[in-house]
Motif scaffolding. Structure first.
Motif, short mmCIF file in Angstrom:
data_model
loop_
_atom_site.label_atom_id
_atom_site.label_comp_id
_atom_site.label_asym_id
_atom_site.label_seq_id
_atom_site.Cartn_x
_atom_site.Cartn_y
_atom_site.Cartn_z
N VAL A 29 0.81 -1.21 0.00
CA VAL A 29 0.00 0.00 0.00
C VAL A 29 0.85 1.28 0.00
CG1 VAL A 29 -0.30 0.11 2.51
CG2 VAL A 29 -2.06 1.05 1.00
N HIS A 30 2.07 1.20 0.49
CA HIS A 30 2.96 2.35 0.56
C HIS A 30 4.00 2.37 -0.56
CE1 HIS A 30 1.09 3.44 4.30
NE2 HIS A 30 1.32 2.23 4.76
N GLY A 88 2.53 8.08 2.68
CA GLY A 88 2.58 8.37 4.10
C GLY A 88 3.19 9.73 4.42
N LEU A 89 3.06 10.68 3.50
CA LEU A 89 3.63 12.01 3.72
C LEU A 89 2.69 12.87 4.54
CD1 LEU A 89 4.93 12.64 0.08
CD2 LEU A 89 6.26 11.89 2.06
N ASP A 155 -4.59 29.84 0.76
CA ASP A 155 -5.92 29.63 0.19
C ASP A 155 -6.42 28.19 0.32
OD1 ASP A 155 -6.04 32.30 -0.49
OD2 ASP A 155 -5.45 31.99 -2.59
N GLY A 156 -5.69 27.38 1.09
CA GLY A 156 -6.17 26.03 1.40
C GLY A 156 -5.58 24.89 0.60
N HIS A 157 -4.66 25.17 -0.32
CA HIS A 157 -4.03 24.09 -1.07
C HIS A 157 -3.02 23.37 -0.18
CE1 HIS A 157 -5.67 25.19 -5.03
NE2 HIS A 157 -5.69 26.40 -4.51
N VAL A 158 -2.94 22.07 -0.31
CA VAL A 158 -2.08 21.25 0.55
C VAL A 158 -0.79 20.91 -0.20
CG1 VAL A 158 -1.92 19.08 1.83
CG2 VAL A 158 -4.11 20.30 1.69
N PHE A 159 0.31 20.92 0.54
CA PHE A 159 1.63 20.57 0.01
C PHE A 159 2.25 19.48 0.87
CE2 PHE A 159 0.92 24.73 -1.65
CZ PHE A 159 1.59 24.78 -2.86
N TRP A 160 3.05 18.65 0.21
CA TRP A 160 3.83 17.63 0.89
C TRP A 160 5.26 17.76 0.40
CZ3 TRP A 160 -0.75 16.81 -1.63
CH2 TRP A 160 -1.84 16.42 -0.85
#
Length: 185
Positions: A29-30, A88-89, A155-160
């Motif tokens: 899965v990872h 898994g970030l 503005d709510g955008h997600v970063f990893w």
């Protein structure tokens, strides 16, 4: 890396990011696969790659595309998958600006719709213009785009952020693309 290591790296990228089925391995899965399973599958396909060869490619990849976990003796691609995996970030606050290298021929489309992940899980962004240049230059005439990452995050955008310093996001709308492209160095 020598030419055989480059060839092995490309093959590992194909298998561990996009087509594990092409040699009959199954990613967990990872995105991990036991190194022994990978080596057995490569050998069954006619490859002469050894454990030492694979580990040398993992250690010597200029972009650190792969990771090996010695505790479990498993290997995976760090990012760039088109097959379902959960890396898994943890979401991370990006720097003010990130960069994206792309062929110049894509600019009209990018300016209209932004950067989209297409068949991959995420859009890949670089922390500096030089790294983005290296990415963009792989496909000929290129430009480096500035991404207003802090504004996106606000503005709510997600970063990893991956362990090899690649920044990931789901998409970059056109409003966050700086109008002035970064000239090649």
């Amino acid at each position: 890396m020598n030419s055989s290591d480059i060839s092995l790296s490309k093959h590992l990228s194909l298998v561990l990011r996009h087509r594990p089925d092409s040699i009959g391995v199954v990613l967990d899965v990872h995105g991990w696969v036991p190194l022994d399973d990978l080596l057995a599958a490569l050998t069954a396909q006619g490859s002469r790659a050894t454990r030492a060869d694979v580990l040398r490619v993992v250690a010597g990849s200029d972009k650190q595309r792969f990771e090996h976990d010695p505790a479990t003796d498993m290997i995976r691609a760090r990012q760039g998958h088109s097959v379902p995996v959960d890396l898994g970030l943890t979401p991370t606050t990006p720097p003010d600006v990130l960069f994206h290298g792309t062929p110049r021929r894509n600019l009209t489309s990018i300016r209209a719709t932004g950067l989209e992940r297409r068949r991959r899980h995420h859009v890949h962004l670089s922390p500096d213009p030089r790294t983005a240049e290296l990415v963009g230059a792989r496909r000929g005439d290129f430009v480096v785009l500035r991404i207003e990452a802090a504004a996106m995050a606000a503005d709510g955008h997600v970063f990893w952020r991956t362990a090899n310093d690649v920044w990931l996001t789901d998409r970059v709308p056109p409003a966050y693309l700086a109008e002035d492209d970064v000239p090649p160095a």
